[in-house]
Write a protein that holds these residues in place. Structure first.
Motif, PDB file in Angstrom:
ATOM      1  N   ILE A   1       1.517 -47.158 -55.811  1.00  0.00           N
ATOM      2  CA  ILE A   1       0.589 -46.036 -55.852  1.00  0.00           C
ATOM      3  C   ILE A   1      -0.180 -46.040 -54.540  1.00  0.00           C
ATOM      4  O   ILE A   1      -0.798 -47.039 -54.167  1.00  0.00           O
ATOM      5  N   SER A   2      -0.089 -44.925 -53.807  1.00  0.00           N
ATOM      6  CA  SER A   2      -0.804 -44.752 -52.549  1.00  0.00           C
ATOM      7  C   SER A   2      -1.969 -43.802 -52.802  1.00  0.00           C
ATOM      8  O   SER A   2      -1.779 -42.737 -53.392  1.00  0.00           O
ATOM      9  N   ILE A   3      -3.140 -44.188 -52.344  1.00  0.00           N
ATOM     10  CA  ILE A   3      -4.328 -43.339 -52.484  1.00  0.00           C
ATOM     11  C   ILE A   3      -4.888 -43.090 -51.092  1.00  0.00           C
ATOM     12  O   ILE A   3      -5.276 -44.025 -50.394  1.00  0.00           O
ATOM     13  N   PHE A   4      -4.907 -41.805 -50.699  1.00  0.00           N
ATOM     14  CA  PHE A   4      -5.408 -41.433 -49.383  1.00  0.00           C
ATOM     15  C   PHE A   4      -6.734 -40.711 -49.552  1.00  0.00           C
ATOM     16  O   PHE A   4      -6.812 -39.674 -50.208  1.00  0.00           O
ATOM     17  N   ASN A   5      -7.786 -41.271 -48.960  1.00  0.00           N
ATOM     18  CA  ASN A   5      -9.115 -40.684 -49.007  1.00  0.00           C
ATOM     19  C   ASN A   5      -9.278 -39.789 -47.781  1.00  0.00           C
ATOM     20  O   ASN A   5      -9.283 -40.281 -46.647  1.00  0.00           O
ATOM     21  N   LEU A   6      -9.390 -38.473 -48.014  1.00  0.00           N
ATOM     22  CA  LEU A   6      -9.474 -37.516 -46.914  1.00  0.00           C
ATOM     23  C   LEU A   6     -10.842 -37.503 -46.246  1.00  0.00           C
ATOM     24  O   LEU A   6     -10.953 -37.125 -45.085  1.00  0.00           O
ATOM     25  N   GLU A   7     -11.876 -37.905 -46.960  1.00  0.00           N
ATOM     26  CA  GLU A   7     -13.219 -37.904 -46.375  1.00  0.00           C
ATOM     27  C   GLU A   7     -13.380 -39.043 -45.368  1.00  0.00           C
ATOM     28  O   GLU A   7     -13.935 -38.849 -44.289  1.00  0.00           O
ATOM     29  N   ASN A   8     -12.912 -40.224 -45.727  1.00  0.00           N
ATOM     30  CA  ASN A   8     -13.077 -41.400 -44.874  1.00  0.00           C
ATOM     31  C   ASN A   8     -11.835 -41.729 -44.061  1.00  0.00           C
ATOM     32  O   ASN A   8     -11.847 -42.678 -43.284  1.00  0.00           O
ATOM     33  N   ILE A   9     -10.765 -40.962 -44.266  1.00  0.00           N
ATOM     34  CA  ILE A   9      -9.469 -41.195 -43.617  1.00  0.00           C
ATOM     35  C   ILE A   9      -9.047 -42.660 -43.843  1.00  0.00           C
ATOM     36  O   ILE A   9      -8.774 -43.409 -42.904  1.00  0.00           O
ATOM     37  N   GLU A  10      -9.001 -43.045 -45.110  1.00  0.00           N
ATOM     38  CA  GLU A  10      -8.614 -44.395 -45.499  1.00  0.00           C
ATOM     39  C   GLU A  10      -7.431 -44.332 -46.461  1.00  0.00           C
ATOM     40  O   GLU A  10      -7.371 -43.446 -47.316  1.00  0.00           O
ATOM     41  N   LEU A  11      -6.532 -45.288 -46.333  1.00  0.00           N
ATOM     42  CA  LEU A  11      -5.348 -45.358 -47.174  1.00  0.00           C
ATOM     43  C   LEU A  11      -5.338 -46.682 -47.920  1.00  0.00           C
ATOM     44  O   LEU A  11      -5.527 -47.743 -47.330  1.00  0.00           O
ATOM     45  N   TYR A  12      -5.099 -46.608 -49.226  1.00  0.00           N
ATOM     46  CA  TYR A  12      -4.987 -47.788 -50.077  1.00  0.00           C
ATOM     47  C   TYR A  12      -3.623 -47.725 -50.760  1.00  0.00           C
ATOM     48  O   TYR A  12      -3.247 -46.689 -51.297  1.00  0.00           O
ATOM     49  N   ILE A  13      -2.915 -48.846 -50.730  1.00  0.00           N
ATOM     50  CA  ILE A  13      -1.611 -48.913 -51.390  1.00  0.00           C
ATOM     51  C   ILE A  13      -1.628 -50.094 -52.349  1.00  0.00           C
ATOM     52  O   ILE A  13      -1.993 -51.212 -51.969  1.00  0.00           O
ATOM     53  N   TYR A  14      -1.237 -49.810 -53.604  1.00  0.00           N
ATOM     54  CA  TYR A  14      -1.255 -50.830 -54.649  1.00  0.00           C
ATOM     55  C   TYR A  14       0.124 -50.931 -55.293  1.00  0.00           C
ATOM     56  O   TYR A  14       0.768 -49.904 -55.522  1.00  0.00           O
ATOM     57  N   PRO A  15       0.544 -52.146 -55.659  1.00  0.00           N
ATOM     58  CA  PRO A  15       1.712 -52.229 -56.540  1.00  0.00           C
ATOM     59  C   PRO A  15       1.364 -51.498 -57.840  1.00  0.00           C
ATOM     60  O   PRO A  15       0.245 -51.629 -58.355  1.00  0.00           O
ATOM     61  N   LYS A  16       2.292 -50.729 -58.358  1.00  0.00           N
ATOM     62  CA  LYS A  16       2.016 -49.886 -59.518  1.00  0.00           C
ATOM     63  C   LYS A  16       1.540 -50.702 -60.725  1.00  0.00           C
ATOM     64  O   LYS A  16       0.574 -50.319 -61.386  1.00  0.00           O
ATOM     65  N   ALA A  17       2.171 -51.825 -60.988  1.00  0.00           N
ATOM     66  CA  ALA A  17       1.794 -52.650 -62.141  1.00  0.00           C
ATOM     67  C   ALA A  17       0.353 -53.144 -62.012  1.00  0.00           C
ATOM     68  O   ALA A  17      -0.414 -53.123 -62.980  1.00  0.00           O
ATOM     69  N   GLN A  18      -0.036 -53.567 -60.819  1.00  0.00           N
ATOM     70  CA  GLN A  18      -1.409 -54.040 -60.582  1.00  0.00           C
ATOM     71  C   GLN A  18      -2.412 -52.906 -60.779  1.00  0.00           C
ATOM     72  O   GLN A  18      -3.436 -53.072 -61.431  1.00  0.00           O
ATOM     73  N   TYR A  19      -2.113 -51.739 -60.206  1.00  0.00           N
ATOM     74  CA  TYR A  19      -3.014 -50.599 -60.328  1.00  0.00           C
ATOM     75  C   TYR A  19      -3.185 -50.188 -61.791  1.00  0.00           C
ATOM     76  O   TYR A  19      -4.298 -49.967 -62.256  1.00  0.00           O
ATOM     77  N   ASN A  20      -2.070 -50.094 -62.509  1.00  0.00           N
ATOM     78  CA  ASN A  20      -2.130 -49.701 -63.923  1.00  0.00           C
ATOM     79  C   ASN A  20      -2.953 -50.690 -64.740  1.00  0.00           C
ATOM     80  O   ASN A  20      -3.746 -50.290 -65.597  1.00  0.00           O
ATOM     81  N   LYS A  21      -2.784 -51.971 -64.469  1.00  0.00           N
ATOM     82  CA  LYS A  21      -3.537 -52.989 -65.224  1.00  0.00           C
ATOM     83  C   LYS A  21      -5.028 -52.901 -64.911  1.00  0.00           C
ATOM     84  O   LYS A  21      -5.855 -52.910 -65.809  1.00  0.00           O
ATOM     85  N   GLN A  22      -5.370 -52.793 -63.641  1.00  0.00           N
ATOM     86  CA  GLN A  22      -6.785 -52.743 -63.224  1.00  0.00           C
ATOM     87  C   GLN A  22      -7.489 -51.465 -63.685  1.00  0.00           C
ATOM     88  O   GLN A  22      -8.681 -51.477 -63.941  1.00  0.00           O
TER      89      GLN A  22
END
Length: 139
Positions: free
Chosen positions: A113-134
């Motif tokens: 899962i990639s999350i791109f923040n357009l306000e801060n121009i920041e990119l976060y990438i998570y393994p899907k299983a980790q993101y779903n659990k958290q």
């Protein structure tokens, strides 16, 4: 597709031009996703080579039909597409950010899962299983 054109971005690295060709909206009613290609050309050559397409099809995200409060958009990368948000996704999101309330864009693939923040121009990438659990989700 109808009512679209092409946006082109060039990146020069060590004598090689990387060329990104993206579908662009003419009426600014959508954020264009897909219809994008990566090509390259060696400096001094006249031949441009296609490296491939980032998305299998063009899927614009309507911004005219969205509620003003909608601050997050999502699209999926199917099997065979990139595991992560693509450079062309990011480029188009930044090109069209002034026409939308979108502050965050999520790309869901088979494993990440990639999350791109357009306000801060920041990119976060998570393994899907980790993101779903958290986040107690099931993407």
């Amino acid at each position: 597709p109808d009512n679209t054109g092409k946006n082109i971005a060039l990146l020069k690295k060590k004598g090689v031009y990387e060329i990104f060709v993206m579908t662009g909206e003419n009426d600014f009613g959508s954020i264009p996703i897909g219809g994008d290609y990566k090509l390259f050309c060696k400096e001094g050559d006249t031949e441009i080579k296609l490296l491939g397409s980032f998305h299998k099809e063009y899927k614009p995200i309507s911004i005219n039909d969205s509620a003003k409060e909608m601050s997050t958009n999502i699209h999926y990368h199917s099997f065979g597409a990139s595991d992560f948000i693509t450079p062309t996704d990011i480029c188009n999101l930044l090109l069209y950010k002034e026409f939308t309330q979108t502050k965050e864009h999520i790309v869901i693939s088979e494993n990440y899962i990639s999350i791109f923040n357009l306000e801060n121009i920041e990119l976060y990438i998570y393994p899907k299983a980790q993101y779903n659990k958290q986040n107690n989700t099931d993407y």
